[in-house]
Design an enzyme around this catalytic site. Structure first.
Site, PDB file in Angstrom:
ATOM      1  N   ASP A 137       4.640   1.760  20.808  1.00  0.00           N
ATOM      2  CA  ASP A 137       5.068   3.157  21.580  1.00  0.00           C
ATOM      3  C   ASP A 137       5.466   3.297  23.012  1.00  0.00           C
ATOM      4  O   ASP A 137       5.161   2.322  23.410  1.00  0.00           O
ATOM      5  CB  ASP A 137       3.590   3.872  21.323  1.00  0.00           C
ATOM      6  CG  ASP A 137       2.736   3.705  20.328  1.00  0.00           C
ATOM      7  OD1 ASP A 137       3.231   3.295  19.193  1.00  0.00           O
ATOM      8  OD2 ASP A 137       1.603   4.257  20.403  1.00  0.00           O
ATOM      9  N   SER A 157      -2.027   3.161  24.232  1.00  0.00           N
ATOM     10  CA  SER A 157      -1.179   4.143  24.446  1.00  0.00           C
ATOM     11  C   SER A 157      -1.769   4.966  25.602  1.00  0.00           C
ATOM     12  O   SER A 157      -2.901   5.408  25.423  1.00  0.00           O
ATOM     13  CB  SER A 157      -0.491   4.737  23.447  1.00  0.00           C
ATOM     14  OG  SER A 157       0.457   3.888  22.863  1.00  0.00           O
ATOM     15  N   ASP A 198      -4.851   7.582  23.024  1.00  0.00           N
ATOM     16  CA  ASP A 198      -3.803   8.072  23.458  1.00  0.00           C
ATOM     17  C   ASP A 198      -3.567   9.281  24.347  1.00  0.00           C
ATOM     18  O   ASP A 198      -3.108  10.145  23.967  1.00  0.00           O
ATOM     19  CB  ASP A 198      -2.839   8.298  22.152  1.00  0.00           C
ATOM     20  CG  ASP A 198      -2.760   7.130  21.086  1.00  0.00           C
ATOM     21  OD1 ASP A 198      -3.184   5.951  21.730  1.00  0.00           O
ATOM     22  OD2 ASP A 198      -2.643   7.226  20.025  1.00  0.00           O
ATOM     23  N   GLU A 220      -2.377  10.468  15.906  1.00  0.00           N
ATOM     24  CA  GLU A 220      -1.983   9.554  17.242  1.00  0.00           C
ATOM     25  C   GLU A 220      -1.155  10.136  18.156  1.00  0.00           C
ATOM     26  O   GLU A 220      -0.523  11.196  17.793  1.00  0.00           O
ATOM     27  CB  GLU A 220      -1.485   8.129  16.667  1.00  0.00           C
ATOM     28  CG  GLU A 220      -2.616   7.621  16.015  1.00  0.00           C
ATOM     29  CD  GLU A 220      -1.840   6.127  15.360  1.00  0.00           C
ATOM     30  OE1 GLU A 220      -2.685   5.210  15.465  1.00  0.00           O
ATOM     31  OE2 GLU A 220      -0.763   6.052  14.994  1.00  0.00           O
TER      32      GLU A 220
HETATM   33  C1  FRU Z   1       0.399   4.426  17.547  1.00  0.00           C
HETATM   34  C2  FRU Z   1      -0.728   3.376  17.965  1.00  0.00           C
HETATM   35  C3  FRU Z   1      -1.445   3.951  19.114  1.00  0.00           C
HETATM   36  C4  FRU Z   1      -2.197   3.082  19.777  1.00  0.00           C
HETATM   37  C5  FRU Z   1      -1.157   2.114  19.795  1.00  0.00           C
HETATM   38  C6  FRU Z   1      -1.540   0.507  19.745  1.00  0.00           C
HETATM   39  O1  FRU Z   1       1.530   3.499  17.269  1.00  0.00           O
HETATM   40  O2  FRU Z   1      -1.510   3.156  16.841  1.00  0.00           O
HETATM   41  O3  FRU Z   1      -2.239   5.256  18.474  1.00  0.00           O
HETATM   42  O4  FRU Z   1      -2.462   3.613  21.219  1.00  0.00           O
HETATM   43  O5  FRU Z   1      -0.201   2.182  18.704  1.00  0.00           O
HETATM   44  O6  FRU Z   1      -0.619  -0.434  20.061  1.00  0.00           O
END
Ligand code: FRU
Length: 499
Positions: A37, A94, A168, A219
């Site tokens: 991300d 994230s 997130d 997310e």
């Molecule tokens: C989305 C995610 C987020 C998390 C991150 C972990 O792709 O699963 O929810 O914070 O990637 O790398």
């Protein structure tokens, strides 16, 4: 390192980036190792910052760090050292960054505004031990334009209430209530928290348990206000990514349009409606920049899909970001929808001001291209319109529109490097929204990705592709000459950012 040695290293790195199989030539990608991300996208003093989920130890997901790069123009990026490392509270998942102009946090010491990062801690040991409260929210700050970061001594700032998926945070300044608002993804909904200092947070309302798509965990949310082009109306937009359950399988990003009063979000559309920001398989976890000049809302997504992100056939690095897009609001047959437009800065990639004027029944040599096409559907009749990319190894990628089904599609079945996942090859579809007889396609082709902005950006498809040999020949559909179906066809050769 002396300057000469530094220059030499840079040149060597760029040389390999030029020739490395599948290396994007104008999309952001990490020099090496794993990326997912985009995080903490913030503009401050002439620099667009891009942080990203990064594992510097391998080309698969692992202990998450925040990688970091900056750009003056959203096109050419300078890699900077890793910004945030995991610590005793966990991996750094994230989150977002804000410019704390009024020093609400009290972190300010010198001349620069504090940049404050708000992110999720993922306590892996806790998860492995069977706990459910292993995700919490933490903050860190930088007083030197994002170059170095200090974690807040009293982390976490939000403890886990006993919910496994709790992550997130995306923070914005809400002018009406004069508060910071955090939107947090909590399993099957989002929660809104408020704060006056970025350290103490109070829970407000929540949204989404019974709205939109729930094919997977929610997310990477984003909440922002957007005005219509004429400035007469404005709406609140909520982006929410879902790990699985997107229209073409796997990960995707949906959006809601409505109102937000500082605590509660209300959705204009009926509960069961789902609007998708992008119908292609490879645009996930995207959010918008904070604090950029002007009124633009600039979006960037991770150009992959959790179904196969860790097995794609790149060797030294994994994943790239989409091109940056401007998100705008438009009313169409009574309701609002989002429009995505490639940012105008990308025009600097065009090699010449004059495009090649395309015709049907002709093939063109290609490498990195931008196309602006307009088809007259009445003239095309039952024939598909679009483009075919090929090579002399019989590999083929088709980007088209089927008038009978009223569907756009990207067909990746004709490419040979597809053994890495059963979910990769396929024909992926998007419904057409516009009823206009003239169909437009704005297409960006890089070494291993294609982005289609159809009908002025009301339908978008982003997909990565892997062909054993480069796709170096382009023809337009319909293949048969059907009376003047192509009413405008412009093609620009694009520059690589590595030279
Ligand atoms: C989305 C995610 C987020 C998390 C991150 C972990 O792709 O699963 O929810 O914070 O990637 O790398």
């Amino acid at each position: 390192m002396c300057i000469a040695a530094f220059l030499q290293v840079t040149v060597i790195a760029q040389k390999t980036f030029d020739t490395e199989a599948y290396r994007p030539q104008y999309h952001f990608s990490p020099k090496e190792h794993w990326m997912n991300d985009p995080n903490g996208m913030v503009y401050y003093k002439g620099e667009y910052h891009l942080f990203y989920q990064y594992y510097p130890g391998a080309t698969v997901w692992g202990p998450m760090h925040w990688g970091h790069a900056i750009s003056k123009d959203l096109v050419r990026w300078q890699h900077l050292p890793v910004a945030l490392y995991p610590d005793s509270l966990g991996y750094i998942f994230s989150g977002s960054v804000v410019v704390d102009k009024n020093n609400t946090s009290g972190f300010k010491k010198g001349p620069e505004s504090p940049l404050v990062a708000i992110y999720t801690y993922h306590d892996m040991a806790g998860e492995k031990a069977g706990k459910i409260d292993f995700q919490t929210q933490g903050i860190a700050y930088s007083l030197d334009k994002g170059r170095t970061w200090k974690k807040y001594a009293k982390n976490p700032v939000i403890k886990n209430p006993g919910i496994k998926d709790f992550r997130d945070p995306k923070v914005i300044w809400h002018e009406a209530s004069k508060k910071w608002i955090m939107t947090l993804a909590v399993a099957d909904h989002v929660r809104f928290y408020q704060s006056t200092n970025l350290k103490d947070w109070t829970l407000g309302g929540s949204f989404g348990k019974t709205e939109g798509n729930h094919g997977g965990v929610w997310e990477c949310p984003d909440l922002f206000k957007l005005s219509t082009k004429d400035g007469k109306d404005s709406k609140w937009v909520l982006l929410v990514s879902v790990g699985t359950g997107a229209p073409n399988g796997g990960s995707g990003t949906q959006y809601f349009i409505g109102n937000f009063n500082g605590s509660v979000f209300t959705n204009d559309a009926p509960k069961e409606t789902t609007q998708w920001l992008d119908y292609g398989k490879d645009n996930y976890a995207g959010v918008t920049w904070h604090n950029n000049p002007g009124k633009r809302k600039i979006f960037l997504g991770w150009m992959s899909n959790w179904q196969y992100a860790q097995t794609v056939p790149t060797e030294k690095w994994r994943s790239a970001m989409t091109i940056p897009r401007e998100i705008s609001l438009e009313k169409n047959t009574g309701h609002y929808q989002l429009i995505s437009t490639p940012v105008k800065e990308l025009e600097q990639l065009r090699k010449k001001i004059q495009p090649t004027l395309l015709e049907l029944n002709t093939s063109y040599p290609i490498h990195l291209q931008e196309l602006l096409l307009q088809f007259d559907l009445a003239k095309a009749g039952k024939e598909d319109v679009g483009i075919v990319l090929e090579n002399n190894q019989n590999e083929k990628l088709t980007i088209g529109y089927h008038p009978g089904k009223k569907q756009f599609y990207i067909d990746r079945t004709g490419l040979s490097d597809n053994q890495f996942s059963k979910d990769y090859a396929g024909i992926h579809l998007a419904p057409r929204i516009s009823e206009n007889e003239i169909l437009k396609m704005h297409v960006f082709i890089d070494q291993s990705s294609v982005e289609v902005f159809a009908d002025d950006g009301s339908v978008v498809m982003t997909e990565i592709f892997f062909s054993k040999q480069g796709l170096n020949k382009l023809t337009l559909l319909p293949k048969k000459e059907v009376g003047a179906a192509l009413i405008d066809g412009k093609m620009f050769d694009l520059k690589t950012i590595w030279r």
